[in-house]
Design a protein around this motif. Structure first.
Motif: not given
Length: 479
Positions: A188-214
């Motif tokens: 519900l954030c504006e803009p919503a953070p980019v959600k991704a899984n960054v590779p790390y071994g056999s278990t990726p790291l969940p990330v939330w990338f917040f930006r002031p705008d797009t």
């Protein structure tokens, strides 16, 4: 107490010593986590490096914080519960809690008798309540957004003590409830953070990338690193809005021993945190909206050890903040706990299982379950069954391995080391780190006069962010 051969103690029994030290163990390395208008009066200090001093003895929260939480700052008589309650209360300034909700919960808990069960039950119910419609008109997206953020906070409060409750097996379920609330907030954030899984071994790291705008404009970016037991909502309180308000991007992530990787994927802490941060820097550097020359790294609580370790090897980190500086997390445990560990695994576990465990009071046993679970999957799974782990040696040596005394001198990035009046978990360690640094550096101590005392300034995260981001802006100016 019967002593096993080779026992090194004389005087008070281990049981007495463990009982006395239990409060410190409960919050050691905790990272869960002021009124606007009051300027920061702490000052930066530059001192010629000297030899690293001998580590100051650790102190229990009661001893270190004596007199530092007067009057209304004492929500609970137990210092471990009080510290967590203050973190929730302090989060109100970032919208991650509501003063009235927290104080009402505090009164309810004290009224029914302070215990892990009453704490978990009360804060979990508060989280559940906030995910329902508020009184009056149906909630709009903004109301739903911040109600979800507060719910994430309250679920996190309950999660911290759930292993000592009547239902320790609900730990993963409670984590998932808090994670669901966090994700609902993010969506519900504006803009919503980019959600991704960054590779790390056999278990990726969940990330939330917040930006002031797009807009895609390349911007300075801060990687916000949590400590032991912290949740994503704490990174909101301790950095995301402050970054966005200044035109910075902010990356929130779960690493080994944290959040999803611990409670769901069952991956424990690693001493080589550069292997965690380097994939994050790779991912950020590939984005057009990130200025790769202005990537900063912060570490809250025990991450005041993890982030500097990463910066010692990941040279693309342009600025580093340790909050507080920590060079040996093992020293955050009371000496009575540390003395159980010997060089021999069998001897260590015999001391633990034959001498300590049989006489360990239930509340102290709950403390140990919580403190050791981020370092041992078997310990975590046993705790969820209401049992105490039998292998003390393995998680204890993993905590010992987090020492960064031999790599601090490799850090090249400008570094801010924070310290706190009454620092109850890593006393003396911020100064040790500062003295060992050879890079451009500043040392800053937040004080009781500012309402910013105790580990991570639980009552003053806004002031905390002002100090950190003013320094980052100065260190990595616009270009």
């Amino acid at each position: 107490m019967n002593r096993i051969p080779g026992d090194r103690h004389s005087g008070p029994t281990r049981r007495a010593l463990l009982t006395a030290g239990a409060g410190a163990a409960l919050a050691a390395g905790c990272a869960r986590g002021g009124a606007p208008g009051a300027p920061a009066v702490a000052t930066s200090v530059t001192v010629t490096p000297t030899a690293t001093p001998t580590a100051a003895p650790t102190a229990t929260p009661t001893a270190a914080a004596g007199g530092l939480t007067p009057g209304v700052m004492t929500l609970f008589k137990d210092p471990g519960y009080n510290f967590n309650g203050l973190l929730a209360l302090g989060a109100s300034g970032a919208g991650a809690a509501e003063v009235g909700e927290v104080l009402t919960a505090v009164n309810a808990i004290n009224g029914s008798g302070l215990s892990a069960q009453s704490y978990v039950k009360t804060f979990r119910a508060l989280g559940d309540q906030l995910l329902k419609a508020p009184p009056g008109a149906p909630a709009d997206s903004q109301s739903k957004r911040f109600r979800a953020l507060r719910a994430a906070q309250y679920y996190g409060q309950a999660l911290f003590f759930v292993l000592g409750s009547d239902d320790p097996g609900s730990e993963e379920q409670l984590y998932r409830a808090g994670r669901g609330a966090w994700d609902a907030f993010c969506d519900l954030c504006e803009p919503a953070p980019v959600k991704a899984n960054v590779p790390y071994g056999s278990t990726p790291l969940p990330v939330w990338f917040f930006r002031p705008d797009t807009s895609g404009t390349p911007r300075p970016t801060v990687i916000l690193t949590n400590g032991s037991d912290g949740q994503n909502v704490d990174m909101w309180t301790y950095g995301v809005p402050a970054a966005l308000d200044r035109g910075w991007n902010a990356l929130v992530y779960d690493g080994p021993g944290q959040g999803q990787l611990l409670f769901v994927d069952q991956v424990v802490f690693t001493p080589t945190w550069e292997k965690v941060v380097t994939p994050l820097v790779d991912w950020l550097s590939a984005r057009p909206d990130v200025d790769p020359g202005r990537i900063a790294l912060t570490g809250l609580s025990m991450a005041g050890d993890l982030a500097p370790r990463a910066a010692a090897f990941e040279t693309r980190i342009a600025a580093l903040v340790a909050m507080p500086g920590c060079v040996e997390p093992w020293l955050g445990f009371p000496p009575e706990i540390r003395e159980i560990l010997t060089p021999d695994k069998q001897e260590t576990n015999d001391i633990w299982n034959k001498e300590v465990v049989p006489e360990l009071p239930p509340d102290a046993a709950d403390v140990m379950k919580k403190r050791f679970e981020p370092f041992s999957v078997p310990a975590m799974l046993e705790a969820r069954r209401g049992k105490l782990f039998t292998d003390f040696y393995t998680p204890a040596t993993r905590i010992q391995a987090l020492s960064i005394t031999d790599v601090v001198g490799r850090i090249k990035a400008p570094t801010l080391v924070l310290d706190y009046e009454g620092e109850q978990f890593y006393p003396g360690q911020p100064r040790r780190m500062y003295d060992a640094l050879t890079s451009p550096k500043d040392y800053l101590k937040l004080t009781a006069a500012q309402g910013a005392q105790l580990h991570c300034s639980p009552m003053a995260p806004q002031l905390h962010c002002e100090v950190v981001f003013d320094w980052l802006q100065k260190t990595l100016p616009d270009r």
